[in-house]
Design a protein around this motif. Structure first.
Motif, mmCIF file in Angstrom:
data_model
loop_
_atom_site.group_PDB
_atom_site.id
_atom_site.type_symbol
_atom_site.label_atom_id
_atom_site.label_comp_id
_atom_site.label_asym_id
_atom_site.label_seq_id
_atom_site.Cartn_x
_atom_site.Cartn_y
_atom_site.Cartn_z
ATOM 1 N N LYS A 64 34.592 33.625 40.981
ATOM 2 C CA LYS A 64 35.470 34.245 39.753
ATOM 3 C C LYS A 64 34.216 35.139 39.007
ATOM 4 O O LYS A 64 34.638 35.895 38.401
ATOM 5 C CB LYS A 64 36.232 33.477 39.260
ATOM 6 C CG LYS A 64 37.513 33.032 40.034
ATOM 7 C CD LYS A 64 38.296 31.700 39.352
ATOM 8 C CE LYS A 64 39.265 31.216 40.247
ATOM 9 N NZ LYS A 64 39.945 30.033 39.726
ATOM 10 N N LEU A 65 33.479 34.107 38.653
ATOM 11 C CA LEU A 65 32.283 34.706 37.840
ATOM 12 C C LEU A 65 31.585 35.934 38.084
ATOM 13 O O LEU A 65 31.780 36.951 37.467
ATOM 14 C CB LEU A 65 31.114 33.622 37.485
ATOM 15 C CG LEU A 65 30.080 34.367 36.789
ATOM 16 C CD1 LEU A 65 30.596 34.371 35.148
ATOM 17 C CD2 LEU A 65 28.981 33.068 36.539
ATOM 18 N N ALA B 25 32.936 38.306 40.504
ATOM 19 C CA ALA B 25 34.154 39.150 40.280
ATOM 20 C C ALA B 25 33.907 39.652 38.952
ATOM 21 O O ALA B 25 34.162 40.961 38.958
ATOM 22 C CB ALA B 25 35.441 38.624 40.713
ATOM 23 N N LYS B 26 34.069 38.985 37.918
ATOM 24 C CA LYS B 26 33.935 39.345 36.418
ATOM 25 C C LYS B 26 32.884 40.109 36.221
ATOM 26 O O LYS B 26 32.804 41.270 35.483
ATOM 27 C CB LYS B 26 34.028 38.180 35.572
ATOM 28 C CG LYS B 26 34.326 38.493 34.171
ATOM 29 C CD LYS B 26 35.738 39.461 33.620
ATOM 30 C CE LYS B 26 36.867 38.372 33.612
ATOM 31 N NZ LYS B 26 38.168 39.126 33.046
ATOM 32 N N LYS C 253 33.035 43.608 37.639
ATOM 33 C CA LYS C 253 34.000 44.606 37.292
ATOM 34 C C LYS C 253 34.063 44.779 35.841
ATOM 35 O O LYS C 253 34.995 45.658 35.362
ATOM 36 C CB LYS C 253 35.286 43.927 37.737
ATOM 37 C CG LYS C 253 35.552 44.027 39.374
ATOM 38 C CD LYS C 253 35.582 45.251 39.716
ATOM 39 C CE LYS C 253 35.822 45.207 41.260
ATOM 40 N NZ LYS C 253 35.722 46.485 41.989
ATOM 41 N N LEU C 254 33.494 44.166 34.852
ATOM 42 C CA LEU C 254 33.418 44.137 33.479
ATOM 43 C C LEU C 254 33.214 45.655 33.217
ATOM 44 O O LEU C 254 32.057 45.965 33.232
ATOM 45 C CB LEU C 254 32.813 43.083 32.827
ATOM 46 C CG LEU C 254 33.392 42.604 31.196
ATOM 47 C CD1 LEU C 254 34.479 42.155 31.193
ATOM 48 C CD2 LEU C 254 32.014 41.414 30.982
ATOM 49 N N SER D 113 31.730 49.747 34.729
ATOM 50 C CA SER D 113 31.251 48.290 35.151
ATOM 51 C C SER D 113 29.860 48.658 35.566
ATOM 52 O O SER D 113 29.394 49.877 35.853
ATOM 53 C CB SER D 113 32.135 47.822 36.177
ATOM 54 O OG SER D 113 31.984 48.551 37.231
ATOM 55 N N LEU E 220 31.040 34.288 28.850
ATOM 56 C CA LEU E 220 31.872 34.119 29.640
ATOM 57 C C LEU E 220 32.066 32.411 30.146
ATOM 58 O O LEU E 220 31.071 31.922 30.251
ATOM 59 C CB LEU E 220 31.871 34.922 30.979
ATOM 60 C CG LEU E 220 31.744 36.438 30.716
ATOM 61 C CD1 LEU E 220 31.450 36.924 32.146
ATOM 62 C CD2 LEU E 220 33.166 36.722 30.483
ATOM 63 N N ILE F 94 34.293 30.381 32.914
ATOM 64 C CA ILE F 94 34.926 30.101 34.109
ATOM 65 C C ILE F 94 35.238 28.722 34.251
ATOM 66 O O ILE F 94 34.431 27.939 34.691
ATOM 67 C CB ILE F 94 34.447 30.873 35.374
ATOM 68 C CG1 ILE F 94 33.884 32.403 35.051
ATOM 69 C CG2 ILE F 94 35.659 30.742 36.500
ATOM 70 C CD1 ILE F 94 35.195 33.140 34.794
#
Length: 157
Positions: A44-45, A47-48, A51-52, A65, A148, A150
């Motif tokens: 998840k981290l 992916a963020k 894409k951020l 991104s 961030l 997660i």
């Protein structure tokens, strides 16, 4: 997992006066695995991170991104640096506690997993050195610095 990411024009990590990882423009990311984290949080981290949208487009808006930079004449690098001190708890006094950080073996395993997945999904990934005394040099772009977290998924009872 906890991360602090910084949009950079360039960044590098040195250990014993030797460069162990460096990027041009992209993201320098300090990463900490916490107790209870798994590969799911690392995924998840990542992916963020990929894409951020925190890089400027042609109009100067944060619409790109790190992946959008790749292949456009600009290096969209990722520099992943382990840093267990992100899990510091300072509520109990003046000396931080790090009890929420993952145990060293588990922290290394999750950091290595994150790096491996990042290298499989992104063309420009550099790292620091786990558990080393590192010197991090960077030129922060903006500056843009974003924390961030997660959190592990909880099971409904």
């Amino acid at each position: 997992m906890i991360a602090v990411l910084q949009r950079v024009r360039q960044a590098r990590v040195e250990v014993a006066n030797q460069v162990v990882g460096a990027i041009g423009a992209g993201l320098m990311v300090l990463v900490c695995a916490e107790r209870g984290d798994t590969e799911a949080e690392a995924d998840k981290l990542l992916a963020k991170l990929l894409k951020l949208r925190i890089f400027s487009d042609e109009a100067g808006k944060m619409n790109k991104s790190v992946q959008d930079l790749d292949g456009q004449g600009t290096c969209g690098g990722l520099l992943l640096v382990s840093q267990f001190t992100l899990a510091a708890d300072t509520t109990g006094g003046n000396r931080p506690s790090f009890t929420q950080a993952a145990a060293p073996d588990e922290g290394r395993r999750l950091y290595d997993y994150l790096v491996s997945r990042a290298r499989a999904l992104h063309p420009d990934v550099a790292t620091g050195q786990f558990a080393a005394d590192m010197q991090v040099h960077l030129v922060n772009d903006g500056p843009v610095t974003i924390p961030l977290r997660i959190a592990p998924a909880t099971v409904a009872g």
